[in-house]
Design an enzyme around this catalytic site. Structure first.
Site, PDB file in Angstrom:
ATOM      1  N   HIS A   1     -11.682  15.052  58.009  1.00 26.41           N
ATOM      2  CA  HIS A   1     -12.314  14.020  57.553  1.00 26.41           C
ATOM      3  C   HIS A   1     -13.175  14.134  59.275  1.00 26.41           C
ATOM      4  CE1 HIS A   1      -8.815  12.810  55.386  1.00 26.41           C
ATOM      5  NE2 HIS A   1      -9.944  13.180  54.742  1.00 26.41           N
TER       6      HIS A   1
ATOM      7  N   ARG B   1     -19.351   9.664  38.984  1.00 30.36           N
ATOM      8  CA  ARG B   1     -18.622  10.221  39.637  1.00 30.36           C
ATOM      9  C   ARG B   1     -17.108   9.445  38.892  1.00 30.36           C
ATOM     10  NH1 ARG B   1     -20.558  10.177  43.815  1.00 30.36           N
ATOM     11  NH2 ARG B   1     -22.062  12.270  44.461  1.00 30.36           N
TER      12      ARG B   1
ATOM     13  N   ARG C   1     -20.232  10.916  34.502  1.00 36.66           N
ATOM     14  CA  ARG C   1     -19.516  12.548  33.670  1.00 36.66           C
ATOM     15  C   ARG C   1     -18.136  11.841  33.266  1.00 36.66           C
ATOM     16  NH1 ARG C   1     -19.290  16.435  38.857  1.00 36.66           N
ATOM     17  NH2 ARG C   1     -18.209  14.342  39.444  1.00 36.66           N
TER      18      ARG C   1
ATOM     19  N   GLU D   1     -22.134  24.474  35.581  1.00 34.61           N
ATOM     20  CA  GLU D   1     -21.690  24.803  36.701  1.00 34.61           C
ATOM     21  C   GLU D   1     -21.523  25.918  36.406  1.00 34.61           C
ATOM     22  OE1 GLU D   1     -19.443  20.770  37.674  1.00 34.61           O
ATOM     23  OE2 GLU D   1     -19.104  20.903  35.859  1.00 34.61           O
TER      24      GLU D   1
ATOM     25  N   ASN E   1     -23.476  22.985  43.234  1.00 32.99           N
ATOM     26  CA  ASN E   1     -22.445  23.702  44.182  1.00 32.99           C
ATOM     27  C   ASN E   1     -21.456  24.717  43.705  1.00 32.99           C
ATOM     28  OD1 ASN E   1     -23.822  22.065  45.957  1.00 32.99           O
ATOM     29  ND2 ASN E   1     -22.587  20.598  45.447  1.00 32.99           N
ATOM     30  N   ASP E   2     -21.035  23.816  42.521  1.00 29.14           N
ATOM     31  CA  ASP E   2     -20.139  24.971  41.359  1.00 29.14           C
ATOM     32  C   ASP E   2     -20.704  26.221  41.043  1.00 29.14           C
ATOM     33  OD1 ASP E   2     -17.086  24.441  42.057  1.00 29.14           O
ATOM     34  OD2 ASP E   2     -17.995  22.453  40.689  1.00 29.14           O
TER      35      ASP E   2
ATOM     36  N   ARG F   1     -15.412  27.809  47.991  1.00 23.02           N
ATOM     37  CA  ARG F   1     -16.485  26.880  49.242  1.00 23.02           C
ATOM     38  C   ARG F   1     -15.587  25.973  50.439  1.00 23.02           C
ATOM     39  NH1 ARG F   1     -17.317  23.495  44.664  1.00 23.02           N
ATOM     40  NH2 ARG F   1     -15.674  21.773  45.089  1.00 23.02           N
TER      41      ARG F   1
ATOM     42  N   CYS G   1     -28.263  17.563  38.794  1.00 24.75           N
ATOM     43  CA  CYS G   1     -27.140  15.907  40.192  1.00 24.75           C
ATOM     44  C   CYS G   1     -26.166  16.830  41.279  1.00 24.75           C
ATOM     45  CB  CYS G   1     -26.505  16.111  39.198  1.00 24.75           C
ATOM     46  SG  CYS G   1     -25.135  16.797  38.094  1.00 24.75           S
TER      47      CYS G   1
END
Length: 599
Positions: free
Chosen positions: A223, A330, A366, A460, A483-484, A494, A531
């Protein structure tokens, strides 16, 4: 930006929502990707990039220790009353902070408030008090084992959530013990050093005086890392015990983008770093001034530059920065941190508010991407040995058709009807796309919609990339979540700290999958966008365009910089550069090549 890359998705959402960008950590630097080829540099300490950027300044230490608490209480009734009063006081403080907070900061504060109401924690604390412990000792005995249990799982993200529990432990004990919580004051331009840093400590500081952060421990998805990116503060974590030897007041260069903290550098090196900071700020101002024009390469190729959104505030910032629409909304922000799913009316209102803010510009929504590392209490998913390979993305929607149908109904209710496109996450087969199209067509018929609603897929998985030509026969567009795709292509989790530093979307294997996706889409006249995190990475953008990507959806704050970069490219040069990248043997080699191309 999708999910977690170098910086947690929430950080980038919040960065857009807050719009807090500093010259020392400009938007262009926000997502540079993992630094997999960090090498030892004399006079510098190496760490892990939590929030990229560059800063110069003197060191200021923030040291915090756990205070001693009395083991025995002054009577059960008195200790229970003290505990209730302190908890009530802290809850009020968190509620007040949440009202004025936005994005990641608000999510973190609300998470702390939720933990403060945890029935198991409360019961364990009251049990300790009943056995004669002081309220402070009972609270510590109740919450600390839970944090230790999270660390013991070996899961990097769960271990970092344990920091939140330690933070909450300290906050409540401070109130029970009547301790002053006045934040230390630092001189402007300070590089903040800490053995560890908790969210409440950072939120309690006057961050206007902080130029950057370097932490002995911590992790890149904590965080504190999220908050640092939100505030535009370059941050380096996991530097190790050597950081303790850096004396207060030492002048340093924090190059978080390169994962290095240079100690007491010579004057000429400081001057060079300050010149870089000034040049970046000037480029940023120029890009922002010219950021509202449609984007083309220098030789006229149209490249759409959109923004990833998670809120109305994101959309507002995206418009201010010249985004041409949204390539990814999102929708998880509506579904997480609540006990029940949002109904059609609530979803419609939120989607409509964002569409209105975009003033008719394209909005790609999405479908719910939940499961894996994003659970919801009203969607119970059995424990999975590997959640990343289990029930997540569109698999959840197909398993819970009422959730899918409600979301589709809400999207179809947005006006004007032609503004919204729908994107399906985590597609692995054409059959999944067909199932969603069947539901969508049925709902359109029920609502009297006769137009074909554009339905695209998120690429992905390697399966989707390799079969892009098959998907493009029926999908209206393809959008790559890098990323995925990187995680699955490289078989690297990850959330696993032991391999995260090597998780780089510029790995040649990932680039080849992106190229295959573009070829598959083009075979059927479909456009391919990105994206994921690479769309915001200035080293990646020329390669993506050279591979055939014609739409980039980036963090709202980086849109002007991406537009400026694209405007300086020619298509033949980008294609040649992309081919050279495909011939590289590693992500580190691709990044070196990309730096040379950008020079």
């Amino acid at each position: 930006v999708q999910d977690q890359a170098t910086v947690d998705e929430a950080a980038l959402m919040a960065l857009g929502a807050r719009g807090l960008i500093r010259p020392s950590a400009t938007a262009l630097q926000v997502v540079l990707g993992p630094i997999a080829d960090v090498v030892a540099v004399e006079g510098a300490l190496a760490g892990v990039t939590a929030a990229p950027g560059l800063a110069v300044g003197p060191v200021g230490w923030l040291r915090a220790t756990d205070c001693d608490v009395p083991a025995e209480g002054c009577g059960i009734a008195a200790e229970e009353a003290a505990f209730d009063a302190a908890r009530h006081d802290l809850a009020n403080a968190l509620t007040a902070r949440a009202r004025i907070a936005h994005g990641a900061e608000r999510a973190i504060v609300e998470a702390h408030a939720a933990m403060l109401d945890d029935p198991a924690l409360l019961a364990a604390t009251r049990h300790g008090i009943a056995r004669g412990a002081s309220a402070a000792a009972a609270w510590r005995a109740a919450i600390r084992p839970q944090g230790e249990a999270l660390r013991a799982t070996g899961d990097a993200r769960l271990a970092e959530r344990a920091d939140d529990m330690r933070d909450l432990e300290r906050q409540l004990i401070a109130r029970l013990m009547g301790l002053e919580t006045t934040a230390p004051v630092f001189a402007p331009g300070t590089i903040l050093l800490a053995d560890d840093l908790l969210p409440s400590q950072l939120l309690g500081l006057d961050t206007a005086t902080i130029a950057g952060i370097a932490v002995e421990r911590g992790g890149p998805t904590s965080h504190v890392a999220i908050l640092a990116a939100t505030l535009g503060l370059p941050a380096l974590v996991a530097i190790g015990p050597a950081l303790r030897d850096v004396a207060e007041g030492t002048r340093v260069i924090l190059d978080a983008s390169e994962a290095l903290l240079h100690l007491d550098p010579p004057h000429e090196k400081i001057a060079a770093a300050e010149a870089r900071i000034a040049a970046i700020a000037a480029r940023r101002a120029d890009a922002l001034a010219r950021g509202h024009a449609p984007c083309h390469t220098r030789d006229g190729q149209r490249i759409e530059v959109f923004a990833n959104l998670g809120s109305v505030a994101d959309a507002t910032l995206a418009m201010a920065n010249g985004a041409e629409g949204s390539g990814l909304l999102r929708t998880e922000f509506l579904f997480l941190e609540r006990e029940t799913a949002p109904d059609v009316a609530e979803q419609t209102a939120d989607y409509q508010a964002i569409a209105d803010t975009l003033a008719g510009r394209p909005l790609i929504i999405r479908l719910l991407d939940i499961g894996g590392d994003k659970p919801a209490p009203y969607l119970p998913i059995p424990a999975e040995e590997n959640p990343a390979l289990g029930l997540r993305g569109i698999r959840v929607g197909l398993a819970r058709p009422e959730i899918l149908e409600d979301q589709l109904r809400a999207i179809l209710s947005v006006r004007p009807v032609e503004q919204c496109k729908i994107m399906v996450p985590m597609i692995a087969s054409l059959d999944e796309l067909r199932q969603v199209r069947t539901v969508l067509d049925r709902l359109c018929a029920e609502l009297g919609r006769t137009d074909r609603v554009p339905l695209g897929v998120m690429v992905e998985t390697p399966a989707a990339a390799i079969t892009a030509d098959l998907l493009a026969r029926e999908a209206d567009f393809l959008s790559i979540g890098t990323n995925d795709l990187t995680q699955y292509a490289l078989a690297m989790d990850r959330g696993n700290a032991s391999v995260a530093s090597a998780l780089d979307g510029l790995h040649p294997a990932v680039l080849r999958l992106i190229g295959e996706t573009c070829r598959g889409g083009a075979a059927h006249g479909r456009w391919t966008g990105v994206c994921g995190g690479l769309a915001s990475d200035p080293l990646a953008v020329p390669i993506l365009i050279g591979l055939g990507v014609t739409e980039l959806s980036a963090a709202p704050a980086v849109v002007p910089d991406i537009k400026a970069m694209v405007a300086g490219l020619t298509l033949p040069a980008a294609r040649a550069h992309a081919q050279a990248a495909l011939a590289c043997s590693s992500a580190a080699q691709v990044r070196r090549l990309a730096r040379e191309f950008a020079a």
